[in-house]
Design a protein around this motif. Structure first.
Motif, PDB file in Angstrom:
ATOM      1  N   SER A  25       0.812  -1.218   0.000  1.00  0.00           N
ATOM      2  CA  SER A  25       0.000   0.000   0.000  1.00  0.00           C
ATOM      3  C   SER A  25       0.844   1.266   0.000  1.00  0.00           C
ATOM      4  N   SER A  26       1.925   1.260   0.752  1.00  0.00           N
ATOM      5  CA  SER A  26       2.755   2.458   0.852  1.00  0.00           C
ATOM      6  C   SER A  26       3.598   2.695  -0.394  1.00  0.00           C
ATOM      7  N   TYR A  27       3.605   1.726  -1.321  1.00  0.00           N
ATOM      8  CA  TYR A  27       4.389   1.868  -2.546  1.00  0.00           C
ATOM      9  C   TYR A  27       3.513   2.171  -3.774  1.00  0.00           C
ATOM     10  N   LEU A  28       2.227   2.378  -3.537  1.00  0.00           N
ATOM     11  CA  LEU A  28       1.299   2.675  -4.620  1.00  0.00           C
ATOM     12  C   LEU A  28       0.704   4.079  -4.441  1.00  0.00           C
ATOM     13  N   PRO A  29       0.512   4.866  -5.502  1.00  0.00           N
ATOM     14  CA  PRO A  29       0.845   4.503  -6.870  1.00  0.00           C
ATOM     15  C   PRO A  29       2.340   4.263  -7.053  1.00  0.00           C
ATOM     16  N   PHE A  30       2.670   3.417  -8.001  1.00  0.00           N
ATOM     17  CA  PHE A  30       4.029   2.937  -8.220  1.00  0.00           C
ATOM     18  C   PHE A  30       4.878   4.029  -8.867  1.00  0.00           C
ATOM     19  N   THR A  31       5.802   4.616  -8.089  1.00  0.00           N
ATOM     20  CA  THR A  31       6.665   5.696  -8.594  1.00  0.00           C
ATOM     21  C   THR A  31       8.121   5.453  -8.191  1.00  0.00           C
ATOM     22  N   PRO A  32       8.738   4.361  -8.644  1.00  0.00           N
ATOM     23  CA  PRO A  32      10.096   4.011  -8.207  1.00  0.00           C
ATOM     24  C   PRO A  32      11.163   5.017  -8.608  1.00  0.00           C
ATOM     25  N   HIS A  33      10.867   5.867  -9.593  1.00  0.00           N
ATOM     26  CA  HIS A  33      11.839   6.876 -10.007  1.00  0.00           C
ATOM     27  C   HIS A  33      12.152   7.852  -8.880  1.00  0.00           C
ATOM     28  N   ASN A  34      11.221   7.983  -7.938  1.00  0.00           N
ATOM     29  CA  ASN A  34      11.404   8.935  -6.838  1.00  0.00           C
ATOM     30  C   ASN A  34      11.960   8.279  -5.570  1.00  0.00           C
ATOM     31  N   TRP A  35      12.231   6.984  -5.610  1.00  0.00           N
ATOM     32  CA  TRP A  35      12.644   6.276  -4.408  1.00  0.00           C
ATOM     33  C   TRP A  35      14.146   6.394  -4.148  1.00  0.00           C
ATOM     34  N   SER A  36      14.488   6.360  -2.866  1.00  0.00           N
ATOM     35  CA  SER A  36      15.888   6.292  -2.459  1.00  0.00           C
ATOM     36  C   SER A  36      16.353   4.839  -2.518  1.00  0.00           C
ATOM     37  N   ALA A  37      17.655   4.628  -2.335  1.00  0.00           N
ATOM     38  CA  ALA A  37      18.190   3.261  -2.326  1.00  0.00           C
ATOM     39  C   ALA A  37      17.574   2.454  -1.184  1.00  0.00           C
ATOM     40  N   GLU A  38      17.386   3.086  -0.036  1.00  0.00           N
ATOM     41  CA  GLU A  38      16.832   2.383   1.121  1.00  0.00           C
ATOM     42  C   GLU A  38      15.379   1.995   0.882  1.00  0.00           C
ATOM     43  N   ARG A  39      14.609   2.863   0.287  1.00  0.00           N
ATOM     44  CA  ARG A  39      13.208   2.552  -0.003  1.00  0.00           C
ATOM     45  C   ARG A  39      13.128   1.422  -1.046  1.00  0.00           C
ATOM     46  N   THR A  40      14.032   1.438  -1.982  1.00  0.00           N
ATOM     47  CA  THR A  40      14.085   0.379  -2.992  1.00  0.00           C
ATOM     48  C   THR A  40      14.379  -0.968  -2.326  1.00  0.00           C
ATOM     49  N   ARG A  41      15.303  -0.993  -1.384  1.00  0.00           N
ATOM     50  CA  ARG A  41      15.622  -2.229  -0.665  1.00  0.00           C
ATOM     51  C   ARG A  41      14.395  -2.760   0.085  1.00  0.00           C
ATOM     52  N   LYS A  42      13.685  -1.865   0.747  1.00  0.00           N
ATOM     53  CA  LYS A  42      12.509  -2.284   1.505  1.00  0.00           C
ATOM     54  C   LYS A  42      11.423  -2.839   0.584  1.00  0.00           C
ATOM     55  N   PHE A  43      11.274  -2.224  -0.595  1.00  0.00           N
ATOM     56  CA  PHE A  43      10.296  -2.718  -1.563  1.00  0.00           C
ATOM     57  C   PHE A  43      10.644  -4.139  -2.001  1.00  0.00           C
ATOM     58  N   LEU A  44      11.906  -4.385  -2.291  1.00  0.00           N
ATOM     59  CA  LEU A  44      12.332  -5.725  -2.717  1.00  0.00           C
ATOM     60  C   LEU A  44      12.082  -6.750  -1.620  1.00  0.00           C
ATOM     61  N   GLN A  45      12.312  -6.366  -0.382  1.00  0.00           N
ATOM     62  CA  GLN A  45      12.036  -7.268   0.742  1.00  0.00           C
ATOM     63  C   GLN A  45      10.549  -7.588   0.821  1.00  0.00           C
ATOM     64  N   SER A  46       9.707  -6.613   0.498  1.00  0.00           N
ATOM     65  CA  SER A  46       8.257  -6.806   0.571  1.00  0.00           C
ATOM     66  C   SER A  46       7.756  -7.778  -0.488  1.00  0.00           C
ATOM     67  N   ILE A  47       8.293  -7.694  -1.692  1.00  0.00           N
ATOM     68  CA  ILE A  47       7.761  -8.502  -2.783  1.00  0.00           C
ATOM     69  C   ILE A  47       8.360  -9.900  -2.857  1.00  0.00           C
ATOM     70  N   ARG A  48       9.468 -10.146  -2.205  1.00  0.00           N
ATOM     71  CA  ARG A  48      10.110 -11.469  -2.316  1.00  0.00           C
ATOM     72  C   ARG A  48       9.324 -12.554  -1.595  1.00  0.00           C
ATOM     73  N   VAL A  49       8.416 -12.169  -0.689  1.00  0.00           N
ATOM     74  CA  VAL A  49       7.716 -13.159   0.131  1.00  0.00           C
ATOM     75  C   VAL A  49       6.339 -13.540  -0.408  1.00  0.00           C
ATOM     76  N   PHE A  50       5.927 -12.955  -1.534  1.00  0.00           N
ATOM     77  CA  PHE A  50       4.597 -13.246  -2.058  1.00  0.00           C
ATOM     78  C   PHE A  50       4.447 -14.715  -2.428  1.00  0.00           C
ATOM     79  N   ALA A  51       3.342 -15.294  -1.981  1.00  0.00           N
ATOM     80  CA  ALA A  51       3.030 -16.673  -2.366  1.00  0.00           C
ATOM     81  C   ALA A  51       2.541 -16.710  -3.808  1.00  0.00           C
ATOM     82  N   THR A  52       1.734 -15.705  -4.172  1.00  0.00           N
ATOM     83  CA  THR A  52       1.266 -15.565  -5.554  1.00  0.00           C
ATOM     84  C   THR A  52       1.682 -14.179  -6.035  1.00  0.00           C
TER      85      THR A  52
END
Length: 209
Positions: free
Chosen positions: A134-161
């Motif tokens: 929820s906190s990453y939508l709308p999806f605007t990765p161009h504005n993210w810092s390196a740390e925010r990018t890392r947290k996003f990757l951690q969030s999506i790696r655990v999806f079952a689907t």
């Protein structure tokens, strides 16, 4: 190679060619690309064979007209792939917010995972498990810092689907897709103009009565 929030060239020079690295780039889809509803699926199919042959894994995310791709593999293979990606005319305005040497892959599946980050196309099952996005939508990765990018990757790696769009089950034309982007970007202006038009019509009717 474009420079993002970190000194890419300096970091890569310190890493052996055979070392395992993780690199994340972001880019903007061209207008022609945005009108192609199957663009992410097409890119995924093209990358599948190449990545498996070259030992590259990762995840490709698309939403709001922007791409974010995380790729993992040997430095030599990643640098070669990035040069190839940046020559692709389907997207532009590249930036690399994150590149680092890693001991273990975050995305170990040999398929390049595809995440379509448009909430309106998600299934109910996806919506239930994707509350962390929820906190990453709308999806605007161009504005993210390196740390925010890392947290996003951690969030999506655990999806079952995976939260991706099955374009075969979603019917919308290129014109409809274009209108969706235009309306979203200018909805405040359109709403204001609609209200003014209604007020003008009401005033004219009242004047002639």
């Amino acid at each position: 190679m474009p420079v993002g929030d970190i000194d890419i060239e300096r970091r890569l020079q310190q890493v052996p060619d055979t070392a395992l690295i993780q690199l994340v780039y972001v880019s903007n889809a061209t207008l022609k690309t945005r009108l192609n509803s199957a663009i992410s699926t097409n890119i995924e199919k093209q990358a599948k064979s190449y990545n498996k042959q070259h030992g590259i894994t990762g995840v490709l995310c698309y939403g709001n007209g922007q791409f974010l791709q995380c790729i993992e593999g040997s430095k030599l293979e990643i640098v070669a792939l990035v040069q190839k990606i940046f020559a692709d005319k389907r997207h532009n305005d590249f930036r690399i917010p994150l590149v680092q040497r890693i001991d273990k892959r975050m995305f170990s599946d040999w398929r390049m995972r595809l995440l379509f980050l448009e909430r309106w196309l998600w299934s109910l099952a996806t919506k239930e498990q994707a509350t962390s996005l929820s906190s990453y939508l709308p999806f605007t990765p161009h504005n993210w810092s390196a740390e925010r990018t890392r947290k996003f990757l951690q969030s999506i790696r655990v999806f079952a689907t995976q939260p991706y769009a099955n374009t075969a089950s979603v019917s919308y034309s290129a014109f409809g897709n274009m209108c969706r982007h235009i309306i979203r970007q200018h909805q405040a202006f359109l709403l204001t103009q609609s209200i003014l038009m209604l007020l003008t019509i009401s005033a004219c009717i009242f004047f002639w009565l």
